[in-house]
Write an enzyme that holds these catalytic residues in place. Sequence first.
Site, PDB file in Angstrom:
ATOM      1  N   HIS A  92       0.803  -1.230   0.000  1.00  0.00           N
ATOM      2  CA  HIS A  92       0.000   0.000   0.000  1.00  0.00           C
ATOM      3  C   HIS A  92       0.838   1.283   0.000  1.00  0.00           C
ATOM      4  O   HIS A  92       0.476   2.255  -0.646  1.00  0.00           O
ATOM      5  CB  HIS A  92      -0.938   0.042   1.213  1.00  0.00           C
ATOM      6  CG  HIS A  92      -1.904  -1.084   1.268  1.00  0.00           C
ATOM      7  ND1 HIS A  92      -1.610  -2.272   1.907  1.00  0.00           N
ATOM      8  CD2 HIS A  92      -3.162  -1.215   0.762  1.00  0.00           C
ATOM      9  CE1 HIS A  92      -2.639  -3.084   1.794  1.00  0.00           C
ATOM     10  NE2 HIS A  92      -3.591  -2.486   1.109  1.00  0.00           N
TER      11      HIS A  92
ATOM     12  N   GLU B  93       2.404  -1.647   7.703  1.00  0.00           N
ATOM     13  CA  GLU B  93       3.520  -1.661   6.749  1.00  0.00           C
ATOM     14  C   GLU B  93       4.750  -0.955   7.315  1.00  0.00           C
ATOM     15  O   GLU B  93       5.878  -1.430   7.153  1.00  0.00           O
ATOM     16  CB  GLU B  93       3.066  -1.068   5.415  1.00  0.00           C
ATOM     17  CG  GLU B  93       1.977  -1.925   4.770  1.00  0.00           C
ATOM     18  CD  GLU B  93       1.710  -1.603   3.309  1.00  0.00           C
ATOM     19  OE1 GLU B  93       2.278  -0.629   2.785  1.00  0.00           O
ATOM     20  OE2 GLU B  93       0.924  -2.358   2.686  1.00  0.00           O
TER      21      GLU B  93
ATOM     22  N   ARG C 221     -22.299  16.862  14.257  1.00  0.00           N
ATOM     23  CA  ARG C 221     -22.412  18.030  13.374  1.00  0.00           C
ATOM     24  C   ARG C 221     -23.747  17.939  12.641  1.00  0.00           C
ATOM     25  O   ARG C 221     -24.074  16.892  12.066  1.00  0.00           O
ATOM     26  CB  ARG C 221     -21.293  18.025  12.331  1.00  0.00           C
ATOM     27  CG  ARG C 221     -19.985  18.631  12.789  1.00  0.00           C
ATOM     28  CD  ARG C 221     -19.063  18.849  11.577  1.00  0.00           C
ATOM     29  NE  ARG C 221     -17.976  19.742  11.895  1.00  0.00           N
ATOM     30  CZ  ARG C 221     -16.804  19.331  12.390  1.00  0.00           C
ATOM     31  NH1 ARG C 221     -16.573  18.052  12.614  1.00  0.00           N
ATOM     32  NH2 ARG C 221     -15.863  20.231  12.653  1.00  0.00           N
TER      33      ARG C 221
ATOM     34  N   ARG D 180     -15.590  24.066  18.305  1.00  0.00           N
ATOM     35  CA  ARG D 180     -16.981  23.634  18.346  1.00  0.00           C
ATOM     36  C   ARG D 180     -17.830  24.389  19.360  1.00  0.00           C
ATOM     37  O   ARG D 180     -19.043  24.278  19.336  1.00  0.00           O
ATOM     38  CB  ARG D 180     -17.022  22.125  18.582  1.00  0.00           C
ATOM     39  CG  ARG D 180     -16.386  21.305  17.461  1.00  0.00           C
ATOM     40  CD  ARG D 180     -17.158  21.481  16.144  1.00  0.00           C
ATOM     41  NE  ARG D 180     -18.549  21.165  16.308  1.00  0.00           N
ATOM     42  CZ  ARG D 180     -19.058  19.933  16.308  1.00  0.00           C
ATOM     43  NH1 ARG D 180     -18.265  18.917  16.071  1.00  0.00           N
ATOM     44  NH2 ARG D 180     -20.347  19.718  16.492  1.00  0.00           N
TER      45      ARG D 180
HETATM   46  N1  URA Z   1     -10.794  17.038  12.134  1.00  0.00           N
HETATM   47  C1  URA Z   1     -11.890  16.480  12.684  1.00  0.00           C
HETATM   48  O1  URA Z   1     -12.029  15.260  12.704  1.00  0.00           O
HETATM   49  N2  URA Z   1     -12.834  17.297  13.177  1.00  0.00           N
HETATM   50  C2  URA Z   1     -12.746  18.638  13.156  1.00  0.00           C
HETATM   51  O2  URA Z   1     -13.656  19.338  13.606  1.00  0.00           O
HETATM   52  C3  URA Z   1     -11.587  19.206  12.577  1.00  0.00           C
HETATM   53  C4  URA Z   1     -10.623  18.387  12.074  1.00  0.00           C
END
Ligand code: URA
Length: 261
Positions: free
Chosen positions: A13, A85, A173, A228
């Site tokens: 890979h 790997e 989200r 967030r």
């Molecule tokens: N990577 C993630 O998984 N979530 C985010 O909010 C930002 C980067």
Amino acid sequence: MGKLAKATEIMYHTGLSRKMLKGARFALLPGDPGRVESIAEGVGQCERLAVHREYTSYLSYLKDEPVLVCSTGMGGPSVAICMEELARIGITHFIRVGTTGSIQDKIELGDLIVVKGAVRLEGTSTHYAPINFPAIATLKVTNALAAAAEKKKYRYHIGICISSDTFWPGQERYDSFTGYVPKAFRGTLQEWQQLGATNYEMEAATLFIVAQSFGLSAGCICVAVAKRTDGEKVASQTIYMGALPKMISTVKEALLMLIDK
Ligand code: URA
């Protein structure tokens, strides 16, 4: 200890062999193949090794120590393949250098987060260890990363991340195609915050569990590119580019501590 490949055997890979790594023991692992070159150049003198699927790799030199920089792609499955790997061609220390979404108000965009443990909100690691086994970074790697960030006087945090198989529902989200988050994930962001977890990302749990199952070492440092507590969007590339030199110099300093041991 697992089995090393013959020096010239090319891994399926990653397209890498033991010979190409010139004895490298340390690997820096961003998710994004597009970030490999700038990280490798930041570490030191470097050469491109291979470009295969999601795995772009460079060999850099930090003083005389060869250091592999190789992208893992996104999520657990491609991380585990990469580690299988790389372990076979001599890598003993896996350090994720990634991006993340902070979930605590005190963590600003561009801050560094040294991840000491991960919630296993993913499936890949269960192929290596049962789900009640904790996903924890190797202490000496975590300590080196934290000591390096401290020495450099950068804004950094040490914390527990949530490694999710999905960017949208698993990270609660709602700005997705359907806007729907299944019941199992509704309210989870608040719960992780209440428990003091620091950030969402998608790879650390697999990294820690696979390294543990191999008897090898792993650590993780991320730049916060989403906040967030303010919203769901990922910040502009400027945030990452602004923080990248800090992450690279922290990792270099940490590597010097680890190499000397
Ligand atoms: N990577 C993630 O998984 N979530 C985010 O909010 C930002 C980067």
